[in-house]
Design a protein around this motif. Structure first.
Motif, PDB file in Angstrom:
ATOM      1  N   CYS A   1      -4.630   1.666   1.693  1.00  0.00           N
ATOM      2  CA  CYS A   1      -4.909   0.830   0.525  1.00  0.00           C
ATOM      3  C   CYS A   1      -5.805   1.558  -0.467  1.00  0.00           C
ATOM      4  CB  CYS A   1      -5.585  -0.457   0.967  1.00  0.00           C
ATOM      5  SG  CYS A   1      -7.070  -0.138   1.912  1.00  0.00           S
TER       6      CYS A   1
ATOM      7  N   CYS B   1     -11.582  -5.355   0.346  1.00  0.00           N
ATOM      8  CA  CYS B   1     -11.286  -6.042   1.613  1.00  0.00           C
ATOM      9  C   CYS B   1     -11.321  -7.566   1.549  1.00  0.00           C
ATOM     10  CB  CYS B   1     -12.215  -5.554   2.712  1.00  0.00           C
ATOM     11  SG  CYS B   1     -11.936  -3.823   3.083  1.00  0.00           S
TER      12      CYS B   1
ATOM     13  N   CYS C   1      -8.416  -8.888  -0.492  1.00  0.00           N
ATOM     14  CA  CYS C   1      -7.190  -8.517   0.218  1.00  0.00           C
ATOM     15  C   CYS C   1      -6.962  -9.447   1.409  1.00  0.00           C
ATOM     16  CB  CYS C   1      -7.310  -7.065   0.680  1.00  0.00           C
ATOM     17  SG  CYS C   1      -6.004  -6.519   1.750  1.00  0.00           S
TER      18      CYS C   1
ATOM     19  N   HIS D   1       0.847  -1.196   0.000  1.00  0.00           N
ATOM     20  CA  HIS D   1       0.000   0.000   0.000  1.00  0.00           C
ATOM     21  C   HIS D   1       0.879   1.240   0.000  1.00  0.00           C
ATOM     22  CE1 HIS D   1      -3.002  -2.806   2.177  1.00  0.00           C
ATOM     23  NE2 HIS D   1      -3.078  -2.932   0.877  1.00  0.00           N
TER      24      HIS D   1
HETATM   25  S1  SF4 Z   1      -5.820  -3.300   3.843  1.00  0.00           S
HETATM   26 FE1  SF4 Z   1      -7.480  -2.162   2.850  1.00  0.00          FE
HETATM   27  S2  SF4 Z   1      -8.374  -3.601   1.396  1.00  0.00           S
HETATM   28 FE2  SF4 Z   1      -7.111  -4.789   2.808  1.00  0.00          FE
HETATM   29  S3  SF4 Z   1      -8.555  -5.478   4.368  1.00  0.00           S
HETATM   30 FE3  SF4 Z   1      -7.619  -3.572   5.106  1.00  0.00          FE
HETATM   31  S4  SF4 Z   1      -9.011  -1.947   4.484  1.00  0.00           S
HETATM   32 FE4  SF4 Z   1      -9.528  -3.793   3.279  1.00  0.00          FE
END
Ligand code: SF4
Length: 284
Positions: free
Chosen positions: A202, A111, A114, A70
């Protein structure tokens, strides 16, 4: 006793109870503690380190941080914390963000993809590092929100288990903070000045349903403070005979060798009280 000591005691008590209830930590365990840099995972690491110092059994901890690519993710901040608290650690880097962007259609939330990718990486790392368990920082509020989200939007009654064995049997995931309140973790992280890393790097769309459920629970808790605790308690007090899962009832009946519809626990459909004695009408 100071406020921070009170918070720490509450968190330790909640974690100890979960560990005992579900056998989360055993002698000889080598536990991979997943630390994202959020308040919950710092709290988890702290609690496990404290319990390690006082536990009658020996177990090891290895903190693991995964940099998912990220933009601006300050992995060095998390690494600095690991050094400061003296825990053995491993820093991992996998650019899952690029993969997630490719998988998720424009405007969708990242999410779920991810988390699946992150989970896979942690599973592999745990095997490589000979870790017997993977500890995650999910807490009471995560569990009750997930319960409502699942019931309301997926039509299934489920939440996050305290202990989960992966399908291939190679990994065991544990959630020692499953009884801990999010507000205690937040207050503790602030009091301890944990170097919390923001979770919006992210660039994902906000998870609107989870936010909505969180708000709903907060509104209900303002009227009746026990609602979150009651929902958590409900997760541990299931009366299958009062639900409609025919498959589960059949299996339970087979295991018990009795009628699956046998009344159990606190019946919620008690017959109304009947006044005994002579009836005033009729011909009897
Ligand atoms: S890093 Fe971002 S995309 Fe991944 S779970 Fe956390 S909030 Fe969701």
């Amino acid at each position: 006793m100071t406020e921070v000591e009170r918070l720490e005691r509450r968190l330790l008590r909640a974690a100890s109870r979960a560990i005992e209830d579900f056998g989360l930590v055993e002698a000889g365990d080598r536990i991979l503690v997943a630390v994202s840099g959020g308040k919950d995972s710092y709290g988890l690491l702290h609690v496990l380190q404290r319990l390690q110092q006082r536990a009658p059994v020996h177990f090891e901890l290895v903190a693991v941080n995964l940099d998912q690519g990220h933009p601006g993710y300050p992995a060095h901040v998390v690494e600095g914390h690991f050094r400061a608290v003296g825990v053995p650690y491993r820093m991992l880097r996998e650019d899952t963000l690029t993969v997630v962007k490719r998988l998720v259609p424009e405007g969708g939330t990242y999410c779920s993809a991810c988390s699946r990718l992150r989970r896979g990486i942690l599973y592999t790392a745990a095997v490589e590092m000979r870790c017997t368990k993977i500890a995650l920082g999910h807490h009471r509020d995560d569990l009750v929100e997930t319960l409502l989200l699942s019931a309301l939007y997926s039509g299934a009654l489920k939440s996050m288990p305290a202990r989960l064995v992966s399908r291939d049997g190679r990994n065991v995931v544990i959630r020692p903070l499953c009884y801990a309140a999010e507000e205690d973790l937040a207050a503790f992280a602030e009091a301890m000045r944990f170097p919390v890393v923001p979770c919006d790097l992210c660039g994902s769309q906000p998870n609107l349903r989870r936010k909505r459920v969180k708000r709903l629970l907060a509104e209900l808790a303002a009227e009746h403070p026990a609602v979150k605790g009651n929902l958590l308690h409900a997760l541990g007090k299931v009366l299958p005979g009062h639900l409609l899962d025919r498959d589960l009832l059949r299996r339970l009946g087979e295991a018990r060798g009795d009628d699956p519809w046998l009344e159990e626990g606190d019946a919620c459909e008690e017959p109304p009280p009947v006044a005994l004695g002579r009836r005033s009408g009729g011909d009897a």
